[in-house]
Design an enzyme around this catalytic site. Structure first.
Site, PDB file in Angstrom:
ATOM      1  N   TYR A  25       1.026  -1.150  -0.206  1.00  0.00           N
ATOM      2  CA  TYR A  25      -0.393   0.041  -0.524  1.00  0.00           C
ATOM      3  C   TYR A  25       1.098   1.154   0.189  1.00  0.00           C
ATOM      4  CZ  TYR A  25      -2.292  -3.683   2.009  1.00  0.00           C
ATOM      5  OH  TYR A  25      -3.581  -5.152   2.727  1.00  0.00           O
ATOM      6  N   SER A  30      -7.151   6.945   4.448  1.00  0.00           N
ATOM      7  CA  SER A  30      -7.509   7.532   5.291  1.00  0.00           C
ATOM      8  C   SER A  30      -7.469   6.996   6.818  1.00  0.00           C
ATOM      9  CB  SER A  30      -8.936   7.786   4.735  1.00  0.00           C
ATOM     10  OG  SER A  30      -9.701   7.652   5.748  1.00  0.00           O
ATOM     11  N   TRP A  31      -7.646   5.383   6.705  1.00  0.00           N
ATOM     12  CA  TRP A  31      -7.886   5.698   8.775  1.00  0.00           C
ATOM     13  C   TRP A  31      -6.810   4.785   9.065  1.00  0.00           C
ATOM     14  CZ3 TRP A  31     -11.190   0.804  11.540  1.00  0.00           C
ATOM     15  CH2 TRP A  31     -10.909  -0.328  10.112  1.00  0.00           C
ATOM     16  N   ASP A 165     -12.023  -5.418   4.539  1.00  0.00           N
ATOM     17  CA  ASP A 165     -12.662  -5.804   2.674  1.00  0.00           C
ATOM     18  C   ASP A 165     -13.453  -6.767   2.891  1.00  0.00           C
ATOM     19  OD1 ASP A 165     -10.937  -3.584   2.879  1.00  0.00           O
ATOM     20  OD2 ASP A 165      -9.278  -4.553   1.485  1.00  0.00           O
ATOM     21  N   ARG A 200      -5.593 -13.802   1.144  1.00  0.00           N
ATOM     22  CA  ARG A 200      -5.568 -12.054   0.139  1.00  0.00           C
ATOM     23  C   ARG A 200      -7.374 -12.478  -0.201  1.00  0.00           C
ATOM     24  NH1 ARG A 200      -3.989  -7.622   0.885  1.00  0.00           N
ATOM     25  NH2 ARG A 200      -5.262  -7.109  -0.851  1.00  0.00           N
ATOM     26  N   GLU A 405       1.094  -6.925   9.704  1.00  0.00           N
ATOM     27  CA  GLU A 405      -0.502  -6.678   8.715  1.00  0.00           C
ATOM     28  C   GLU A 405      -1.196  -7.714   9.552  1.00  0.00           C
ATOM     29  OE1 GLU A 405      -0.487  -6.635   4.555  1.00  0.00           O
ATOM     30  OE2 GLU A 405      -2.619  -5.696   4.494  1.00  0.00           O
TER      31      GLU A 405
HETATM   32  C1  2M8 Z   1      -6.928  -2.835   3.021  1.00  0.00           C
HETATM   33  O1  2M8 Z   1      -7.433  -2.387   1.919  1.00  0.00           O
HETATM   34  C2  2M8 Z   1      -7.413  -1.768   0.605  1.00  0.00           C
HETATM   35  C3  2M8 Z   1      -8.314  -1.090  -0.269  1.00  0.00           C
HETATM   36  O2  2M8 Z   1      -8.619  -0.420   0.660  1.00  0.00           O
HETATM   37  C4  2M8 Z   1      -6.743  -3.071   0.051  1.00  0.00           C
HETATM   38  O3  2M8 Z   1      -6.994  -4.186   0.361  1.00  0.00           O
HETATM   39  O4  2M8 Z   1      -5.982  -3.249  -1.340  1.00  0.00           O
HETATM   40  C5  2M8 Z   1      -7.596  -2.830   3.961  1.00  0.00           C
HETATM   41  O5  2M8 Z   1      -6.638  -3.773   5.329  1.00  0.00           O
HETATM   42  C6  2M8 Z   1      -7.215  -1.517   4.572  1.00  0.00           C
HETATM   43  O6  2M8 Z   1      -8.855  -1.174   6.679  1.00  0.00           O
HETATM   44  C7  2M8 Z   1      -6.543  -0.376   4.977  1.00  0.00           C
HETATM   45  O7  2M8 Z   1      -6.954   0.658   5.374  1.00  0.00           O
HETATM   46  C8  2M8 Z   1      -5.756  -0.746   3.348  1.00  0.00           C
HETATM   47  C9  2M8 Z   1      -4.193  -0.489   3.703  1.00  0.00           C
HETATM   48  O8  2M8 Z   1      -3.733  -0.473   4.533  1.00  0.00           O
HETATM   49  O9  2M8 Z   1      -5.336  -2.106   3.087  1.00  0.00           O
END
Ligand code: 2M8
Length: 434
Positions: A25, A30-31, A165, A200, A405
């Protein structure tokens, strides 16, 4: 552990924000940023405020805080779906930065309050003065345009908005979303190049994620409540989530405290908090199971799956005693295993359910953020015995698995990204507040 956490956060710092993970990521989420700020407050307070300011600088004119703010310096393909898929530039009121068009649980007011409370100063009061109107606008968007059910709660329009998700909670509403896994042949998933595909979401999940985004995007993310564009008329996924709405109510409690610092009136926030808690209980609590469930607005029914989402209203300080007791019964049952002495923190799904999957993302593994929220809730509801047991198990989780994670709920083996920011930051907060 403290050193590992600080090194993880430092390595993930990217000029004005922290990435959740360099590999999986690489943009700002946001959160994640709210959870990250809470931990940074203990070690890098200036950066904690910077994190929140950068996120809110990308707030849309309607008040929505996008769930991803894209870093323009990264190459195309560094995350899927990337900025070209979201197409935020074509939407009215979007910021200059490329962002997604959906949101995540509003835990930011709580984060801002905790960062300030950690070391109150003129600088932190000033940061709160900047954030306050923006946090209020975020709440206004969620309780206005997103009140699709008309009961004072916010509807989420995508499983990604829940933050959990692929939770089993979304299986039933997702099954109604028309999609074919084969469409994923046209895209390149980024996540499965960096993490085990068995840990995943599936390709069919992704086909549906993409279909829901496309439906919203093609209407330029418009979500007026009363018009021919009203979400209720056309959107394929509309759910009232207990975690999201508990965060919404807790945010009003935090805003009441922030208002007192910035010279605003806390009264309206307290009133709104009470109304949200009342609606969470009335709409999402099931007296038969004793726990909270998401409400699918397409069927107007509660979703039967018993996931960790159902325990999250405990973060509401004004949750009535009856529901507090019911949630504690659920949390302490064999489904979740909360106890004054417990080897492992709570999993994300009912351990006794046939669809419990200990390795697959939000369908069983233990995560730091849901446990941290519960830990805060236990302290707010005066259960130091259970809070202490949970805290010990959270520390043991990271001591065994590192700043991963997510974790195997029995062995604590690390899963997903090996250097994950909110695991590090919430560890810092958990260590500090023993
Ligand atoms: C995960 O979500 C993203 C999409 O927003 C993904 O799977 O690519 C989730 O764990 C979400 O809660 C988290 O904010 C994000 C980034 O850590 O990854």
């Amino acid at each position: 552990m403290r050193r590992l956490a600080i090194a993880t956060l430092d390595a993930n710092w990217e000029h004005d924000h922290t990435v959740p993970s360099r590999t999986l990521y690489p943009h700002q989420w946001s959160w994640d940023s709210a959870f990250i700020a809470i931990g940074l407050a203990h070690v890098r307070p200036d950066r904690a405020w910077r994190e929140l300011r950068t996120l809110f600088a990308a707030q849309w004119a309607d008040g929505r805080v996008p769930h991803i703010v894209f870093n323009p310096a990264l190459r195309v393909g560094s995350y899927f779906p990337g900025p070209e898929f979201w197409g935020s530039a074509a939407a009215e009121g979007a910021p200059a930065a490329a962002t997604s068009g959906i949101v995540q649980p509003p835990v930011h007011a709580q984060a801002a309050w905790l960062v300030h409370r950690r070391a109150p100063s003129e600088a932190s009061a000033q940061a709160l003065r900047w954030l306050y109107p923006r946090l209020v606008a975020q709440q206004r968007y969620l309780t206005g345009r997103r009140d699709v059910g008309g009961a004072g709660l916010a509807a989420i329009v995508h499983p990604w908005e829940s933050g959990l998700d692929n939770s089993p909670a979304w299986d039933a509403p997702m099954a109604a979303v028309a999609a074919d896994a084969a469409v994923m042949r046209a895209y390149r998933r980024h996540d499965t190049a960096h993490a085990d595909a068995a840990h995943r979401p599936t390709d069919l999940d992704y086909a549906r994620y993409v279909a829901i985004v496309a439906s919203y995007r093609d209407r330029r993310y418009r979500d007026r409540r009363y018009s021919d564009q009203a979400l209720a008329g056309w959107h394929p996924f509309l759910v009232e989530c207990p975690l999201f709405n508990a965060a919404l109510g807790a945010a009003e409690h935090a805003l009441a405290r922030i208002a007192a610092v910035v010279g605003a009136d806390p009264g309206p926030h307290r009133d709104r908090a009470a109304r949200i808690t009342e609606a969470v209980v009335r709409r999402l609590h099931d007296p038969v199971t004793g726990t909270f469930h998401p409400r699918d607005l397409r069927t107007d029914r509660l979703i039967p799956a018993r996931t960790v989402l159902g325990l999250m209203p405990l973060i509401l300080p004004d949750l009535p005693g009856r529901q507090v007791r019911a949630v504690l019964t659920e949390a302490c049952s064999a489904r979740f295993g909360l106890a004054p002495r417990m080897p492992r923190p709570l999993p994300t799904h009912d351990r006794t359910a046939p669809d419990f999957e200990p390795l697959r993302y939000w369908r069983g593994p233990s995560w730091m953020n849901t446990n941290w929220l519960l830990w805060r809730g236990l302290r707010a509801h005066h259960r130091p015995d259970l809070a202490a047991g949970l805290r010990e198990s959270m520390l043991a989780l990271v001591a065994t698995g590192g700043c991963h994670e997510y974790f195997h709920p029995d062995t604590a083996a690390g899963l997903g990204s090996a250097a994950f920011s909110w695991t590090a930051s919430l560890l810092l907060d958990t260590l500090a507040e023993g």
